[in-house]
Motif scaffolding. Structure first.
Motif, PDB file in Angstrom:
ATOM      1  N   GLY A  49       0.807  -1.224   0.000  1.00 36.62           N
ATOM      2  CA  GLY A  49       0.000   0.000   0.000  1.00 36.62           C
ATOM      3  C   GLY A  49       0.836   1.268   0.000  1.00 36.62           C
ATOM      4  N   LEU A  50       2.119   1.166   0.385  1.00 34.04           N
ATOM      5  CA  LEU A  50       2.972   2.367   0.466  1.00 34.04           C
ATOM      6  C   LEU A  50       3.076   3.060  -0.891  1.00 34.04           C
ATOM      7  N   LEU A  51       3.039   2.275  -1.977  1.00 27.36           N
ATOM      8  CA  LEU A  51       3.128   2.830  -3.328  1.00 27.36           C
ATOM      9  C   LEU A  51       2.003   3.833  -3.606  1.00 27.36           C
ATOM     10  N   PHE A  52       0.839   3.584  -3.013  1.00 26.91           N
ATOM     11  CA  PHE A  52      -0.336   4.404  -3.340  1.00 26.91           C
ATOM     12  C   PHE A  52      -0.477   5.636  -2.447  1.00 26.91           C
ATOM     13  N   VAL A  53       0.240   5.652  -1.326  1.00 27.47           N
ATOM     14  CA  VAL A  53       0.122   6.770  -0.379  1.00 27.47           C
ATOM     15  C   VAL A  53       0.567   8.114  -0.982  1.00 27.47           C
ATOM     16  N   PRO A  54       1.710   8.167  -1.678  1.00 29.32           N
ATOM     17  CA  PRO A  54       2.143   9.469  -2.228  1.00 29.32           C
ATOM     18  C   PRO A  54       1.137  10.071  -3.208  1.00 29.32           C
ATOM     19  N   PHE A  55       0.341   9.217  -3.859  1.00 26.60           N
ATOM     20  CA  PHE A  55      -0.615   9.704  -4.854  1.00 26.60           C
ATOM     21  C   PHE A  55      -1.998   9.947  -4.257  1.00 26.60           C
ATOM     22  N   GLY A  56      -2.086   9.841  -2.927  1.00 30.26           N
ATOM     23  CA  GLY A  56      -3.349  10.125  -2.250  1.00 30.26           C
ATOM     24  C   GLY A  56      -4.414   9.058  -2.465  1.00 30.26           C
ATOM     25  N   ILE A  57      -4.013   7.893  -2.983  1.00 32.75           N
ATOM     26  CA  ILE A  57      -4.993   6.820  -3.223  1.00 32.75           C
ATOM     27  C   ILE A  57      -5.325   6.120  -1.897  1.00 32.75           C
ATOM     28  N   TYR A  58      -4.308   5.891  -1.070  1.00 34.22           N
ATOM     29  CA  TYR A  58      -4.524   5.415   0.298  1.00 34.22           C
ATOM     30  C   TYR A  58      -3.997   6.468   1.263  1.00 34.22           C
ATOM     31  N   ARG A  59      -4.677   6.588   2.418  1.00 37.44           N
ATOM     32  CA  ARG A  59      -4.119   7.396   3.501  1.00 37.44           C
ATOM     33  C   ARG A  59      -3.265   6.478   4.368  1.00 37.44           C
ATOM     34  N   PRO A  60      -2.195   7.039   4.997  1.00 36.12           N
ATOM     35  CA  PRO A  60      -1.275   6.190   5.768  1.00 36.12           C
ATOM     36  C   PRO A  60      -2.002   5.307   6.794  1.00 36.12           C
ATOM     37  N   GLU A  61      -3.034   5.861   7.450  1.00 35.60           N
ATOM     38  CA  GLU A  61      -3.704   5.071   8.497  1.00 35.60           C
ATOM     39  C   GLU A  61      -4.536   3.919   7.929  1.00 35.60           C
ATOM     40  N   GLU A  62      -4.751   3.937   6.606  1.00 37.27           N
ATOM     41  CA  GLU A  62      -5.526   2.848   5.999  1.00 37.27           C
ATOM     42  C   GLU A  62      -4.692   1.597   5.756  1.00 37.27           C
ATOM     43  N   ILE A  63      -3.384   1.692   5.940  1.00 33.35           N
ATOM     44  CA  ILE A  63      -2.540   0.531   5.610  1.00 33.35           C
ATOM     45  C   ILE A  63      -1.799  -0.024   6.830  1.00 33.35           C
ATOM     46  N   VAL A  64      -2.268   0.308   8.045  1.00 30.83           N
ATOM     47  CA  VAL A  64      -1.641  -0.283   9.239  1.00 30.83           C
ATOM     48  C   VAL A  64      -2.683  -0.929  10.145  1.00 30.83           C
ATOM     49  N   LYS A  65      -2.257  -1.976  10.845  1.00 31.05           N
ATOM     50  CA  LYS A  65      -3.081  -2.627  11.866  1.00 31.05           C
ATOM     51  C   LYS A  65      -2.145  -3.053  12.989  1.00 31.05           C
ATOM     52  N   PRO A  66      -2.677  -3.188  14.215  1.00 31.82           N
ATOM     53  CA  PRO A  66      -1.805  -3.656  15.312  1.00 31.82           C
ATOM     54  C   PRO A  66      -1.333  -5.082  15.044  1.00 31.82           C
ATOM     55  N   ILE A 130      14.040  15.446  -1.522  1.00 31.50           N
ATOM     56  CA  ILE A 130      14.503  14.057  -1.642  1.00 31.50           C
ATOM     57  C   ILE A 130      13.614  13.205  -0.733  1.00 31.50           C
ATOM     58  N   PHE A 131      12.947  12.201  -1.327  1.00 35.11           N
ATOM     59  CA  PHE A 131      12.010  11.392  -0.554  1.00 35.11           C
ATOM     60  C   PHE A 131      12.241   9.911  -0.842  1.00 35.11           C
ATOM     61  N   ASP A 132      11.877   9.091   0.157  1.00 32.98           N
ATOM     62  CA  ASP A 132      11.730   7.667  -0.100  1.00 32.98           C
ATOM     63  C   ASP A 132      10.243   7.373   0.047  1.00 32.98           C
ATOM     64  N   PHE A 133       9.779   6.249  -0.504  1.00 30.32           N
ATOM     65  CA  PHE A 133       8.384   5.888  -0.220  1.00 30.32           C
ATOM     66  C   PHE A 133       8.275   4.463   0.319  1.00 30.32           C
ATOM     67  N   TYR A 134       9.428   3.884   0.729  1.00 32.63           N
ATOM     68  CA  TYR A 134       9.425   2.528   1.275  1.00 32.63           C
ATOM     69  C   TYR A 134       9.205   2.526   2.792  1.00 32.63           C
ATOM     70  N   THR A 135       9.066   3.707   3.389  1.00 36.43           N
ATOM     71  CA  THR A 135       8.728   3.783   4.808  1.00 36.43           C
ATOM     72  C   THR A 135       7.410   4.549   4.916  1.00 36.43           C
ATOM     73  N   PRO A 136       6.599   4.275   5.945  1.00 40.26           N
ATOM     74  CA  PRO A 136       5.336   5.010   6.103  1.00 40.26           C
ATOM     75  C   PRO A 136       5.577   6.523   6.215  1.00 40.26           C
ATOM     76  N   GLU A 137       6.665   6.912   6.908  1.00 43.52           N
ATOM     77  CA  GLU A 137       6.953   8.341   7.075  1.00 43.52           C
ATOM     78  C   GLU A 137       7.298   8.976   5.725  1.00 43.52           C
ATOM     79  N   GLY A 138       8.133   8.286   4.964  1.00 38.48           N
ATOM     80  CA  GLY A 138       8.553   8.804   3.667  1.00 38.48           C
ATOM     81  C   GLY A 138       7.378   8.931   2.709  1.00 38.48           C
ATOM     82  N   ALA A 139       6.559   7.879   2.649  1.00 33.64           N
ATOM     83  CA  ALA A 139       5.413   7.881   1.732  1.00 33.64           C
ATOM     84  C   ALA A 139       4.430   8.988   2.113  1.00 33.64           C
TER      85      ALA A 139
END
Lengths: 435, 105
Positions: A49-66, A130-139
């Motif tokens: 899901g990290l791939l879709f976060v930068p494009f606003g397709i998913y929000r970061p909180e939509e791709i995590v669970k405990p 300069i950004f990465d998108f392989y971490t939740p923070e970066g994405a």
């Protein structure tokens, strides 16, 4: 009593814990078997899901669970940082927690990005241009940057192999083309894909298909470029042999390494911190009661969730055999299966293993055949549906809608490049059907 | 198997020019491969890397990465790229007569 200890509660560790719990459910109830999982934090990220976060397709909180909620009841969960594995003592030392003893150890601690390994990457401009998108923070940080980008040179760069999900950087480029087209500013954005490889991908037939898509989408390709340093202030990506690519926005895939405790555990891993692992049995080279799965291994397969899923079937059997004193099954064939998002609501599907490169054709599937190595809307829907599949079928360790662990040649066309595609070692008729 | 030295052109190679059998290799072969990839003369520094990479492959079964080369071959990464333009690990492996490094999947 047999103690199974799993390090890491990501994709591979969670699947393994849940599979082994199902296998030994009765023994766990009678306390003849214990299954314990260790992870350093509480949040499980759905990494595709990290791939879709930068494009606003998913929000970061939509791709995590405990993490705890994704493990079967009956599996013990310990949240602690791993200090090291003492193989000779069959014991794992933790920070701020008493050590854990095991009869069987499964290392599933994945890989992590290490941007500090490249000179200047985390210097001026980091998370500004300069950004990465392989971490939740970066994405998450990249999303507002892309939304406010008004034009200029977008450069997508792989620093070095291996990386997780080797197709994700290309998918990012394809989605960027779609995203800026939607925003009506595609003509003001140049997109350049810069890779250390000698082509868009590592496998010939796949490289041809992807190169064609890059051209069609007006994405420039720079190959055999090994970045030695980054100058954020000047917007320069510089290779070791002094070639320069200029950028206004750099999306980088930093070097990957295994977990930090692996170099602290003598004999367990290679110089990158990946566990030295037998590619067919998934047993570690260090000691017979240590196994590894997923991104944590050094086996020559893609670092991808589908690989962890297919490995889990073999590893479950090998943990059982090891505990029963039986010879191991050399059953893992390197099978990987990935959707490649290409933008404009389309995607490709590739299916390959250690010996057989991704081939065109049709992939037999429950809802009907999916196109291999060819863009289609159905593949895109498959990619989006995969998030549900991930939480509800993959992590619980269920079999995926009839896709067997061992790769099948059914539907694949071998005509393109027969020399590059040797037959699998065992004929398809002897495949073990997924249970 | 014959013990006479085969000419380089007769040795079996894969589609990318890597020797299929590392035991076919000798220093004269290395020099021929080097010329083929555009390195006219193998200097002492080249040999240091080529011999390191070959030795490492023969003892461990896998070719070292560029990262390991930089740390352990006593030739720094920057110089590796000057000696073997574009892909030091790949080029040195090819000249050293060992299979293409598995770094790329």
């Amino acid at each position: 009593m047999k103690r199974i200890l799993i390090l890491g509660a990501g994709t591979a560790g969670t699947i393994m814990a849940n599979r082994l719990h199902r296998l030994y459910r009765r023994n766990v109830k009678t306390a003849d078997v214990t299954i314990t999982v260790v992870d350093q934090d509480q949040q499980h990220v759905y990494q595709p899901g990290l791939l879709f976060v930068p494009f606003g397709i998913y929000r970061p909180e939509e791709i995590v669970k405990p993490r705890r909620n994704l493990l079967s009841k009956g599996v013990n969960y310990v949240s602690a940082v791993i200090d090291h594995v003492a193989a000779e003592e069959n014991r794992v030392y933790l920070e701020g927690h008493e050590p854990l003893d095991y009869d069987v150890l499964v290392v599933a601690t994945g890989s992590r990005v290490v941007p500090e390994e490249t000179e200047g990457l985390t210097g001026p401009g980091w998370r500004e241009k300069i950004f990465d998108f392989y971490t939740p923070e970066g994405a998450a940080a990249l999303a507002p940057k892309l939304a406010s980008f008004t034009g200029g040179r977008l450069v997508i760069n792989i620093v070095e192999m291996p990386i997780k999900c080797p197709v994700a950087p290309l998918e990012f480029a394809f989605l960027a083309d779609w995203y800026f087209t939607q925003r009506g500013i595609r003509d003001r954005v140049s997109i350049t894909f810069v890779t250390p490889l000698d082509g868009a991908f590592t496998k010939p037939a796949c490289t041809r298909a992807l190169t064609h898509l890059l051209t069609e989408k007006r994405i420039d390709l720079v190959t055999e470029f090994n970045p030695g340093s980054v100058d954020g202030a000047a917007g320069e990506l510089r290779s070791w042999d002094d070639r320069v690519v200029n950028f206004d926005l750099l999306v980088t895939i930093p070097p990957h390494m295994g977990a930090a405790f692996i170099p602290r555990s003598p004999g367990l891993g290679d110089e990158m911190g990946f566990v030295l692992t037998d590619p067919a049995t998934l047993q570690s080279e260090l000691k017979p009661n240590i196994f590894a799965i997923g991104d944590a291994t050094n086996v020559p397969a893609s670092k991808a969730g589908s690989v962890a899923h297919f490995e889990a079937e073999v590893l479950q059997e090998n943990v059982r055999r090891y505990l029963a004193g039986e010879p191991l099954d050399p059953g893992f064939d390197g099978h990987a299966n990935c959707f490649i998002e290409t933008g404009h609501h389309k995607a490709l599907l590739i299916d390959f293993n250690y010996q057989v490169e991704p081939l065109p054709g049709k992939f037999p599937f429950t809802v009907g055949p999916l196109s291999l190595l060819k863009e289609s809307r159905l593949n895109h829907l498959g990619k989006l549906a995969f998030r549900w599949v991930y939480w509800h079928l993959l992590l619980p360790g269920r079999d995926l809608l009839g896709i067997p662990a061992r790769m099948s040649m059914r539907g694949k066309r071998l005509t393109l490049n027969p020399a590059a595609a040797p037959q699998p070692e065992r004929p398809p008729t002897t495949e073990t059907v997924a249970r | 198997m014959t013990t006479t030295t085969l000419a380089y052109k007769d040795l079996e190679r894969d589609a990318e020019g890597f020797l299929k059998r590392p035991e076919d290799w000798n220093e004269a072969v290395a020099e021929e491969i080097a010329r083929e990839v555009g390195i006219e003369t193998l200097t002492e520094r080249h040999w240091q890397v080529v011999k390191f990479i070959r030795e490492r492959f023969l003892t461990t079964g896998s070719a070292p990465s560029i990262r390991t080369l930089g740390k352990e071959s006593s030739v720094p990464v920057k110089e590796l790229y000057q000696l073997f333009p574009k892909g030091p690990a790949k080029l040195a492996a090819r000249i050293g007569g060992i299979p293409k490094p598995k770094g790329c999947i």
